[in-house]
Structure formats: C-alpha cells, structure tokens
Design a protein around this motif. Structure first.
Motif, PDB file in Angstrom:
ATOM      1  N   ALA A   9       9.212 -17.560 -50.847  1.00  0.00           N
ATOM      2  CA  ALA A   9       9.855 -17.266 -52.277  1.00  0.00           C
ATOM      3  C   ALA A   9       8.990 -16.525 -53.288  1.00  0.00           C
ATOM      4  CB  ALA A   9       9.867 -18.739 -52.955  1.00  0.00           C
ATOM      5  N   VAL A  10       7.749 -16.579 -53.385  1.00  0.00           N
ATOM      6  CA  VAL A  10       7.175 -15.359 -53.989  1.00  0.00           C
ATOM      7  C   VAL A  10       7.443 -13.603 -53.393  1.00  0.00           C
ATOM      8  CG1 VAL A  10       4.629 -14.772 -54.124  1.00  0.00           C
ATOM      9  CG2 VAL A  10       5.645 -16.965 -54.587  1.00  0.00           C
ATOM     10  N   LEU A  11       7.556 -14.018 -52.199  1.00  0.00           N
ATOM     11  CA  LEU A  11       8.047 -12.199 -51.473  1.00  0.00           C
ATOM     12  C   LEU A  11       8.672 -12.116 -52.200  1.00  0.00           C
ATOM     13  CD1 LEU A  11       6.221 -12.384 -47.873  1.00  0.00           C
ATOM     14  CD2 LEU A  11       5.810 -11.492 -49.650  1.00  0.00           C
ATOM     15  N   LEU A  12      10.530 -12.453 -52.092  1.00  0.00           N
ATOM     16  CA  LEU A  12      11.959 -12.440 -52.717  1.00  0.00           C
ATOM     17  C   LEU A  12      11.236 -12.034 -54.105  1.00  0.00           C
ATOM     18  CD1 LEU A  12      14.177 -14.770 -50.447  1.00  0.00           C
ATOM     19  CD2 LEU A  12      13.651 -12.119 -50.127  1.00  0.00           C
ATOM     20  N   TRP A  32       5.957 -20.667 -60.764  1.00  0.00           N
ATOM     21  CA  TRP A  32       7.056 -21.204 -60.201  1.00  0.00           C
ATOM     22  C   TRP A  32       8.451 -22.218 -61.034  1.00  0.00           C
ATOM     23  CZ3 TRP A  32       7.985 -22.315 -55.147  1.00  0.00           C
ATOM     24  CH2 TRP A  32       6.884 -20.823 -54.384  1.00  0.00           C
ATOM     25  N   ASP A  33       9.061 -22.043 -60.659  1.00  0.00           N
ATOM     26  CA  ASP A  33      10.451 -23.177 -61.879  1.00  0.00           C
ATOM     27  C   ASP A  33      11.141 -24.057 -60.860  1.00  0.00           C
ATOM     28  OD1 ASP A  33      12.211 -22.082 -59.614  1.00  0.00           O
ATOM     29  OD2 ASP A  33      13.290 -20.656 -61.472  1.00  0.00           O
ATOM     30  N   ALA A  34      12.415 -24.802 -61.094  1.00  0.00           N
ATOM     31  CA  ALA A  34      12.716 -25.703 -60.536  1.00  0.00           C
ATOM     32  C   ALA A  34      13.537 -25.125 -58.923  1.00  0.00           C
ATOM     33  CB  ALA A  34      13.987 -26.317 -61.358  1.00  0.00           C
ATOM     34  N   ARG A  35      13.812 -24.195 -59.190  1.00  0.00           N
ATOM     35  CA  ARG A  35      14.734 -23.408 -57.778  1.00  0.00           C
ATOM     36  C   ARG A  35      13.709 -23.587 -57.264  1.00  0.00           C
ATOM     37  NH1 ARG A  35      17.734 -18.757 -60.091  1.00  0.00           N
ATOM     38  NH2 ARG A  35      15.252 -17.909 -61.464  1.00  0.00           N
ATOM     39  N   ARG A  36      12.884 -22.935 -57.443  1.00  0.00           N
ATOM     40  CA  ARG A  36      12.001 -22.348 -56.228  1.00  0.00           C
ATOM     41  C   ARG A  36      11.191 -23.561 -55.121  1.00  0.00           C
ATOM     42  NH1 ARG A  36       8.073 -17.219 -57.097  1.00  0.00           N
ATOM     43  NH2 ARG A  36       9.590 -15.943 -57.770  1.00  0.00           N
ATOM     44  N   VAL A  37      10.735 -24.503 -56.561  1.00  0.00           N
ATOM     45  CA  VAL A  37      10.240 -25.997 -55.767  1.00  0.00           C
ATOM     46  C   VAL A  37      11.221 -27.140 -55.187  1.00  0.00           C
ATOM     47  CG1 VAL A  37       9.285 -28.421 -56.655  1.00  0.00           C
ATOM     48  CG2 VAL A  37       8.570 -25.994 -57.800  1.00  0.00           C
ATOM     49  N   GLY A  38      12.150 -26.405 -56.046  1.00  0.00           N
ATOM     50  CA  GLY A  38      13.967 -27.278 -54.685  1.00  0.00           C
ATOM     51  C   GLY A  38      13.741 -26.634 -53.444  1.00  0.00           C
ATOM     52  N   GLY A  39      13.750 -25.584 -53.808  1.00  0.00           N
ATOM     53  CA  GLY A  39      13.943 -24.541 -52.132  1.00  0.00           C
ATOM     54  C   GLY A  39      13.215 -24.814 -50.619  1.00  0.00           C
ATOM     55  N   VAL A  40      11.639 -25.040 -51.995  1.00  0.00           N
ATOM     56  CA  VAL A  40      10.469 -25.017 -50.957  1.00  0.00           C
ATOM     57  C   VAL A  40      10.643 -26.794 -50.850  1.00  0.00           C
ATOM     58  CG1 VAL A  40       8.343 -25.554 -50.605  1.00  0.00           C
ATOM     59  CG2 VAL A  40       8.997 -23.667 -51.918  1.00  0.00           C
ATOM     60  N   ALA A  41      10.231 -28.030 -51.590  1.00  0.00           N
ATOM     61  CA  ALA A  41      10.441 -29.189 -51.068  1.00  0.00           C
ATOM     62  C   ALA A  41      11.392 -28.952 -49.578  1.00  0.00           C
ATOM     63  CB  ALA A  41      11.272 -29.779 -51.647  1.00  0.00           C
ATOM     64  N   THR A  42      13.672 -28.886 -50.000  1.00  0.00           N
ATOM     65  CA  THR A  42      14.243 -28.784 -49.060  1.00  0.00           C
ATOM     66  C   THR A  42      13.488 -28.906 -47.609  1.00  0.00           C
ATOM     67  OG1 THR A  42      15.807 -28.503 -50.652  1.00  0.00           O
ATOM     68  CG2 THR A  42      16.493 -28.413 -48.236  1.00  0.00           C
TER      69      THR A  42
END
Length: 140
Positions: free
Chosen positions: A83-86, A101-111
């Motif tokens: 997510a950071v690299l992209l 970090w926003d909700a989309r990044r946190v959600g993607g990592v959590a998923t």
C-alpha cells in the motif's frame, strides 16, 4: 496461502519506486520497509518462536514452533508495504503522504491478514492467539 505471493508485487513495486523517484528519494521509501521487515517480522518472529516453544495444533504435519504466525505477520506487513509503495508510485509529489493511513488502506491490510490467519486456523497450523500475535507483529 497468499502471504508468499505478496513478495513479488512488493519487490516489483519497490523497484519501480526506485526507478521513478531515483535512488536517493526512492530509498527513503524502500529502505525503511526492507529494514523493518528483516528486523521485526523475520528477526523478532524467529526470536519469539524460539523463546516460546509453543506446539502447533497439528503436530503431526508441522514440526516448527507455532507462536507467532509468520505467515500472518508476513501477509499483514507486506500488504501494508505494498500500500505504501503503490501510493509512492501514484503520487510522487506528495511523498510524505505515502506513510499516512486511511480507512481503505487499513481495510485492505486487515482483509489480507484476516484471510491468511483464517487459512492458518483452518489447516490447524496455528492457534488463534498465534495469528493475532502474527498480525500484531506485522503491524509493528
């Protein structure tokens, strides 16, 4: 198991960041990611496994120690790194924002972490606390 599959996109993205931003600027994004993966996810993970000597639920098919789940730690860490690299590739003008970090990044990592942790539980490779510990290690 998707944890090992995240390595290739992360490596490719890191190379693209270095190529696009140049070695000096790109290294400010890539170097901390590599260093923290080596020190915390791999290094501390190995130390914790050796210190706890926790047996796995299915000892017949798994000979190594259980706590923390290295697969879960790797999945959480590498999906966050990706997510950071992209973000660095998408907008190099706001390079300081790649660490926000926003909700989309946190959600993607959590998923991603949840998917790997679930797989580790269903195959009786880990206890629930192993995967929670691995996720915490991956976030660190």
């Amino acid at each position: 198991n998707i944890a090992p599959l995240l390595g290739a996109p992360c490596t490719l993205s890191a190379g693209l960041v270095l190529a696009k931003q140049g070695p000096e600027r790109g290294a400010k994004t890539v170097a901390p990611l590599v260093a923290t993966y080596a020190a915390f996810v791999q290094g501390l993970g190995f130390i914790l496994k050796d210190a706890t000597h926790r047996a796995r639920p299915d000892q017949l098919h798994h000979a190594s120690f259980s706590f923390p789940s290295s697969h879960t730690a790797t999945a959480v860490y590498l999906s966050g790194a990706l997510a950071v690299l992209l973000a660095a590739l998408a907008d190099e003008e706001r390079s300081a924002d790649v660490w926000r970090w926003d909700a989309r990044r946190v959600g993607g990592v959590a998923t991603c972490g949840l998917a790997v942790a679930t797989g580790r539980l269903l195959t009786e490779s880990h206890w629930l606390s192993d995967t929670v510990g691995g996720a915490a290690l991956g976030v660190a």
